[in-house]
Design an enzyme around this catalytic site. Structure first.
Site, mmCIF file in Angstrom:
data_model
loop_
_atom_site.group_PDB
_atom_site.id
_atom_site.type_symbol
_atom_site.label_atom_id
_atom_site.label_comp_id
_atom_site.label_asym_id
_atom_site.label_seq_id
_atom_site.Cartn_x
_atom_site.Cartn_y
_atom_site.Cartn_z
ATOM 1 N N ASP A 72 0.834 -1.151 -0.119
ATOM 2 C CA ASP A 72 0.097 -0.038 -0.056
ATOM 3 C C ASP A 72 0.936 1.305 -0.064
ATOM 4 O OD1 ASP A 72 -1.351 2.260 0.891
ATOM 5 O OD2 ASP A 72 -2.672 1.291 2.363
ATOM 6 N N VAL A 73 0.826 2.023 -1.026
ATOM 7 C CA VAL A 73 1.752 3.119 -1.267
ATOM 8 C C VAL A 73 1.759 4.249 0.149
ATOM 9 C CG1 VAL A 73 2.208 2.922 -3.707
ATOM 10 C CG2 VAL A 73 0.329 4.507 -2.786
ATOM 11 N N ASN A 99 2.824 5.937 -9.844
ATOM 12 C CA ASN A 99 1.406 5.890 -10.728
ATOM 13 C C ASN A 99 -0.039 5.466 -9.925
ATOM 14 O OD1 ASN A 99 -0.229 5.083 -13.365
ATOM 15 N ND2 ASN A 99 -0.461 3.245 -11.903
ATOM 16 N N TYR A 172 -9.434 14.997 -5.668
ATOM 17 C CA TYR A 172 -8.488 14.590 -6.523
ATOM 18 C C TYR A 172 -7.442 15.501 -7.393
ATOM 19 C CZ TYR A 172 -7.105 12.051 -11.043
ATOM 20 O OH TYR A 172 -6.603 11.633 -12.048
ATOM 21 N N LYS A 176 -3.633 16.230 -7.348
ATOM 22 C CA LYS A 176 -2.557 16.202 -8.356
ATOM 23 C C LYS A 176 -1.830 17.633 -8.456
ATOM 24 C CE LYS A 176 -3.571 11.944 -9.778
ATOM 25 N NZ LYS A 176 -2.730 11.011 -10.101
HETATM 26 P P1 NAD Z 1 -6.601 2.269 -12.380
HETATM 27 O O1 NAD Z 1 -7.617 2.230 -11.681
HETATM 28 O O2 NAD Z 1 -6.243 1.190 -13.499
HETATM 29 O O3 NAD Z 1 -4.905 2.298 -11.707
HETATM 30 C C1 NAD Z 1 -4.884 2.819 -10.458
HETATM 31 C C2 NAD Z 1 -3.977 1.690 -9.943
HETATM 32 O O4 NAD Z 1 -3.590 2.101 -8.305
HETATM 33 C C3 NAD Z 1 -4.613 0.303 -9.506
HETATM 34 O O5 NAD Z 1 -4.111 -0.641 -10.037
HETATM 35 C C4 NAD Z 1 -4.961 0.287 -8.125
HETATM 36 O O6 NAD Z 1 -4.983 -1.131 -7.589
HETATM 37 C C5 NAD Z 1 -3.809 1.001 -7.529
HETATM 38 N N1 NAD Z 1 -3.882 1.475 -6.380
HETATM 39 C C6 NAD Z 1 -4.858 2.070 -5.487
HETATM 40 N N2 NAD Z 1 -4.661 2.211 -4.259
HETATM 41 C C7 NAD Z 1 -3.528 1.591 -4.090
HETATM 42 C C8 NAD Z 1 -2.669 1.793 -2.889
HETATM 43 N N3 NAD Z 1 -2.975 2.412 -1.782
HETATM 44 N N4 NAD Z 1 -1.186 1.368 -3.256
HETATM 45 C C9 NAD Z 1 -0.829 1.003 -4.285
HETATM 46 N N5 NAD Z 1 -1.618 0.741 -5.332
HETATM 47 C C10 NAD Z 1 -2.749 1.296 -5.524
HETATM 48 O O7 NAD Z 1 -6.684 3.602 -13.368
HETATM 49 P P2 NAD Z 1 -5.727 4.358 -13.971
HETATM 50 O O8 NAD Z 1 -6.240 5.180 -14.948
HETATM 51 O O9 NAD Z 1 -4.782 3.586 -14.738
HETATM 52 O O10 NAD Z 1 -4.893 5.203 -13.100
HETATM 53 C C11 NAD Z 1 -3.299 5.405 -12.731
HETATM 54 C C12 NAD Z 1 -3.005 6.711 -12.523
HETATM 55 O O11 NAD Z 1 -3.041 7.617 -13.835
HETATM 56 C C13 NAD Z 1 -3.593 7.436 -11.514
HETATM 57 O O12 NAD Z 1 -2.672 8.139 -10.794
HETATM 58 C C14 NAD Z 1 -4.636 8.257 -12.051
HETATM 59 O O13 NAD Z 1 -5.003 9.352 -11.127
HETATM 60 C C15 NAD Z 1 -3.781 8.513 -13.054
HETATM 61 N N6 NAD Z 1 -4.540 9.187 -14.441
HETATM 62 C C16 NAD Z 1 -5.445 8.638 -14.975
HETATM 63 C C17 NAD Z 1 -6.265 9.093 -16.137
HETATM 64 C C18 NAD Z 1 -7.123 8.330 -16.832
HETATM 65 O O14 NAD Z 1 -7.941 8.992 -17.527
HETATM 66 N N7 NAD Z 1 -7.118 7.188 -16.875
HETATM 67 C C19 NAD Z 1 -6.027 10.621 -16.419
HETATM 68 C C20 NAD Z 1 -5.237 11.301 -15.598
HETATM 69 C C21 NAD Z 1 -4.403 10.809 -14.582
#
Ligand code: NAD
Length: 274
Positions: A72-73, A99, A172, A176
């Site tokens: 857990d990060v 990430n 959120y 960010k």
């Molecule tokens: P996602 O939900 O597939 O990925 C998020 C990941 O974080 C998941 O694998 C989840 O298990 C993991 N996670 C959550 N809590 C955690 C914890 N406490 N410890 C370790 N891991 C944990 O969604 P995504 O879109 O792939 O998101 C990845 C990153 O990209 C995030 O930071 C998100 O804010 C960012 N992001 C996504 C988008 C988009 O459009 N999808 C846009 C901008 C930013």
């Protein structure tokens, strides 16, 4: 393995990368792309062991090296244990891709303290804990010039919402925005030690976090109103940028946020004159 410092070479082969939250979505895409480019990859996950194992299998099936580590990060003890296990397995860490992230959406007046704390805790405090552990490991290990011109690389996956306000998602957007100035501040502080720090700010990428925004034709069409390039992004769009930022090909890129968003940050509402 000898690093090739020729500009344009996306070389990460022989380097070790931790990608947090890489059992799904963007993180999984980055882990696979780094693995395909020859990096040893730590696929970090919080709860989705099957997803992490699938990413590891895909990397090792292609001839790469990867292991899954649960952490857990937002837990200092878990992050310390993850870095210790990585050093035990691969000797050091060269690249951190921070990430892991979550959304807990609510109207501001209805937002609970728990929703606020979860998002700040994972998206911002998690980035702090992982980046601090990475910087400490880079400094402990010292320079390995044949592997990289940098002592280490830190890449945060932030969001266009590090600068675009987002009603209904204030936790959120605050997390960010926090990551943006955190990234720039540690880039200023760690640059003299040759630790290279940057962010990627994705726009709309098809992943589980925002499925409702793209998984019907109507939702996708509405989303595309916000994207001048008229395509919803895929994890590989972010992954290719991450490999470049992790490699010496981007050696003079430091303290910047790279928008990978199909133009979402271009105020698309003004495209027809506003
Ligand atoms: P996602 O939900 O597939 O990925 C998020 C990941 O974080 C998941 O694998 C989840 O298990 C993991 N996670 C959550 N809590 C955690 C914890 N406490 N410890 C370790 N891991 C944990 O969604 P995504 O879109 O792939 O998101 C990845 C990153 O990209 C995030 O930071 C998100 O804010 C960012 N992001 C996504 C988008 C988009 O459009 N999808 C846009 C901008 C930013």
């Amino acid at each position: 393995m000898t690093a090739d410092h020729t500009p344009g070479q996306n070389r990460v082969a022989g380097q070790t990368a931790i990608v947090t939250g890489s059992s799904s979505g963007i993180g999984a895409g980055i882990a696979k792309e780094l693995g395909a480019a020859g990096a040893n990859v730590v696929v970090n996950y919080a709860g989705n062991r099957d997803g992490a194992d699938a990413v590891v299998r895909q990397i090792t099936g292609g001839g790469g090296s990867a292991i899954a580590i649960k952490a857990d990060v937002n837990s200092e003890a878990d992050v310390t244990a993850m870095f210790r296990a990585t050093v035990h397995e691969y000797g050091t860490v060269d690249i951190l891709v921070s990430n892991a992230g979550v959304q807990k959406d609510a109207a501001f007046v209805d937002m609970t303290l728990d929703q606020w704390n979860r998002v700040i805790g994972i998206n911002l405090t998690g980035a702090f804990l992982c980046a601090r552990a990475a910087a400490r490991e880079f400094l402990r290990r010292g320079m390995v010039p044949e592997r990289s011109r940098a002592l280490g690389k830190i890449i945060f996956i932030s969001s266009v919402h590090e600068t675009i306000p987002w009603a209904g998602h204030v936790n959120y957007a605050a997390s960010k925005g926090g990551v943006m100035l955190f990234m720039k501040s540690i880039a200023q502080e760690l640059g003299p030690q040759k630790i290279r720090v940057n962010s990627i700010a994705p726009g709309a990428i098809k992943t589980p976090i925002n499925r409702a925004a793209w998984d019907t034709p109507g939702a996708e069409a509405k989303l595309l109103n916000l994207v001048p390039y008229k395509r919803v992004g895929e994890p590989v769009d972010i992954a290719r940028a991450a490999v470049w930022l992790a490699s010496d090909a981007s050696d003079y890129v430091h303290g910047t946020s790279l928008l990978v968003d199909g133009g979402m940050a271009l105020y698309p509402g003004f495209a027809d004159g506003g």
